[in-house]
Write an enzyme that holds these catalytic residues in place. Structure first.
Site, short mmCIF file in Angstrom:
data_model
loop_
_atom_site.label_atom_id
_atom_site.label_comp_id
_atom_site.label_asym_id
_atom_site.label_seq_id
_atom_site.Cartn_x
_atom_site.Cartn_y
_atom_site.Cartn_z
CG HIS A 165 -34.27 -31.82 1.14
ND1 HIS A 165 -34.47 -30.48 0.88
CD2 HIS A 165 -34.76 -32.48 0.06
CE1 HIS A 165 -35.08 -30.35 -0.29
NE2 HIS A 165 -35.27 -31.55 -0.80
CE1 TYR A 192 -33.84 -23.15 5.51
CE2 TYR A 192 -34.94 -21.21 6.40
CZ TYR A 192 -34.92 -22.56 6.15
OH TYR A 192 -35.98 -23.34 6.54
N PRO A 205 -42.15 -18.51 10.36
CG PRO A 205 -42.67 -17.85 8.20
CD PRO A 205 -42.77 -17.41 9.62
CE LYS A 247 -37.80 -26.96 14.32
NZ LYS A 247 -37.46 -28.14 13.56
CE1 TYR A 287 -34.59 -25.41 8.72
CE2 TYR A 287 -34.85 -27.67 7.96
CZ TYR A 287 -35.07 -26.32 7.80
OH TYR A 287 -35.79 -25.87 6.72
C1 PHB Z 1 -41.70 -24.08 2.55
O1 PHB Z 1 -41.26 -24.91 1.74
O2 PHB Z 1 -42.83 -23.60 2.42
C2 PHB Z 1 -40.84 -23.63 3.69
C3 PHB Z 1 -39.60 -24.19 3.86
C4 PHB Z 1 -38.81 -23.77 4.92
C5 PHB Z 1 -39.26 -22.79 5.78
C6 PHB Z 1 -40.52 -22.25 5.61
C7 PHB Z 1 -41.32 -22.66 4.58
O3 PHB Z 1 -38.46 -22.38 6.78
#
Ligand code: PHB
Ligand code: APR
Length: 397
Positions: A75, A202, A294, A298, A386
């Site tokens: 991505h 997000y 989460p 990280k 990120y």
């Molecule tokens: C996930 O795909 O499980 C995932 C992606 C981004 C995050 C946390 C978990 O910030």
């Protein structure tokens, strides 16, 4: 009782223990891995799935990246969505890097297959009960097939996660904990439905945070902020889809398609750091030493960063009898850990609704998101963190 001898005794076959065992093997350093669960259990445990470019490079450069390169989804950006609009943060354009979406259990499978392939010792359903004498002649006492065993080793790597025994072996007074609990959790699902977006979204909403992620072109991974004492039984599939739809369908023309949910779970949100991360010849790595919420994705990446530092320290010790890098293990790891803690805390604070927030707080969330997505400098800061900050010490892979 069987007594085994090795150079590095590794407790835990999560990403930390398995990556360490693999990199040490490539450097000619012997280890034994103990895992209290079965191989099937660790290979199917559902966790996060975002790999920083630096993590991908380490896995690929060490020869376990073949499937990752084939199946991982690269991505170039993410979307931040709030107040009825989506805003793309373009990693490639801002910082020239990308991330790869590849489930943690797939990394675990690839590393186990490599270890089994070159016939190095890894024992499943082997539970470490106690570590001893880690200042002088380290020993691990463990149980396997109902029998007691012992490993004598030069070093112990505590890769046994947040609930493991290694951190608990350190007497109070020699270890300090830095902690923060968040007054909410994430309800996560996996569903058989193509992801509604090809990049992660997000989403900040007055009803709470929501995240759209994925595992493959056919499987979506989605999360909803929920109460920390939430009972999963109260969330029927219909309720989950309805809530996700409300929180995410803020952008015109966006439709979240539902589909059969085949996995559901609640993830607590916590920030935690143990200091120091080394005690004589015992080293803590990954979740055994630190937990991040989460939101910044990280956890696994930090575990691999610890492994990178320890591997270099052990190689310098065995090849040149130089202990300097080992002695600096805590300091080198914690520099990165704290920067990732800061980033994860910041993402979490910006994107979630806290209890008792009023309209003032809501406007602050929106203003911060507006700033982050409209200022090039702020977008670049998010992107830089990120995709993974550069490593500040040289590694071997
Ligand atoms: C996930 O795909 O499980 C995932 C992606 C981004 C995050 C946390 C978990 O910030
Ligand atoms: N004996 C043997 N194995 C143990 C013991 C024990 N006494 N205690 C714990 N373990 C094993 C667990 O069963 C688990 O498989 O240690 C492993 C620790 O793995 P993880 O919890 O995955 O931790 P880590 O390898 O540090 O990975 C960090 O994984 O937990 C996620 O979100 C976290 O992404 C982060 C990453």
């Amino acid at each position: 009782m069987a007594k085994l001898r090795t150079q590095v005794g590794i407790i835990g076959a999560g990403p930390a223990g398995l990556t360490l065992a693999h990199l040490l093997h490539l450097q000619g350093i012997e280890s034994i891995v103990l895992e209290r669960h079965s191989r099937e259990y660790v290979e199917t445990r559902v966790r996060a799935g975002v790999l920083e470019q630096g993590t991908v490079d380490i896995l690929c450069n060490s020869g376990v990246g073949e499937r990752l390169k084939r199946e991982g989804l690269q991505h170039q950006g993410v979307e931040l969505r709030f107040d009825g609009k989506g805003h793309r943060i373009d990693f490639q354009e801002l910082v020239g890097k990308s991330i790869t979406v590849y489930a943690q259990q797939e990394v675990v499978k690839d590393l186990i297959a490599a270890r089994v392939g070159y016939n190095a010792p890894i024992y499943f359903e082997a539970e470490a009960l106690r570590v001893d004498d880690y200042d002088a002649e380290p020993k691990i006492h463990y149980q396997h097939n109902g029998e007691a065993h012992e490993i004598h080793c030069d070093f112990i790597a505590g890769c046994d996660g947040f609930h493991g025994i290694c951190r608990l072996a350190i007497p109070a007074g020699q270890i300090q904990f830095h902690e923060r609990h968040y007054p909410f959790a994430w309800l996560g699902i996996l569903a058989h439905v193509p992801p509604a977006s090809h990049e992660l979204i997000y989403n900040y909403h007055e009803r709470g945070f929501a995240l759209l992620s994925m595992r493959s072109p056919e499987i979506s991974r989605l999360y909803l902020q929920c109460a920390s004492d939430e009972n999963i039984e109260n969330w029927s599939d219909d309720r989950i889809w309805a809530e996700l739809g409300t929180r995410m369908a803020t952008r015109e023309g966006f439709a979240l398609k539902d589909g059969p949910i085949f996995q559901k779970g609640i993830t607590p949100m916590r920030s935690f750091v143990a200091e120091p991360m080394q005690f004589g010849k015992l080293f803590l790595l990954g979740d055994a030493a630190h937990i991040v919420p989460p939101t910044g994705a990280k956890g696994l990446n930090l575990a691999v960063a610890d492994v990178r530092v320890l591997t270099r320290g052990l190689v310098e010790f065995y090849q040149r009898a130089d202990r300097a890098a080992l002695q600096r293990y805590t300091e080198r790891c914690l520099r990165r850990v704290w920067k990732c803690q800061r980033f994860s805390w910041w993402m979490t604070s910006m994107l979630h609704r806290f209890p008792d927030e009023d309209s003032f707080s809501h406007q602050l969330h929106l203003a911060e998101l507006d700033y982050v997505t409209s200022s090039r400098a702020a977008s670049a800061t998010l992107a830089e963190n990120y995709v993974g900050l550069p490593f500040d010490t040289p590694g071997l892979f």
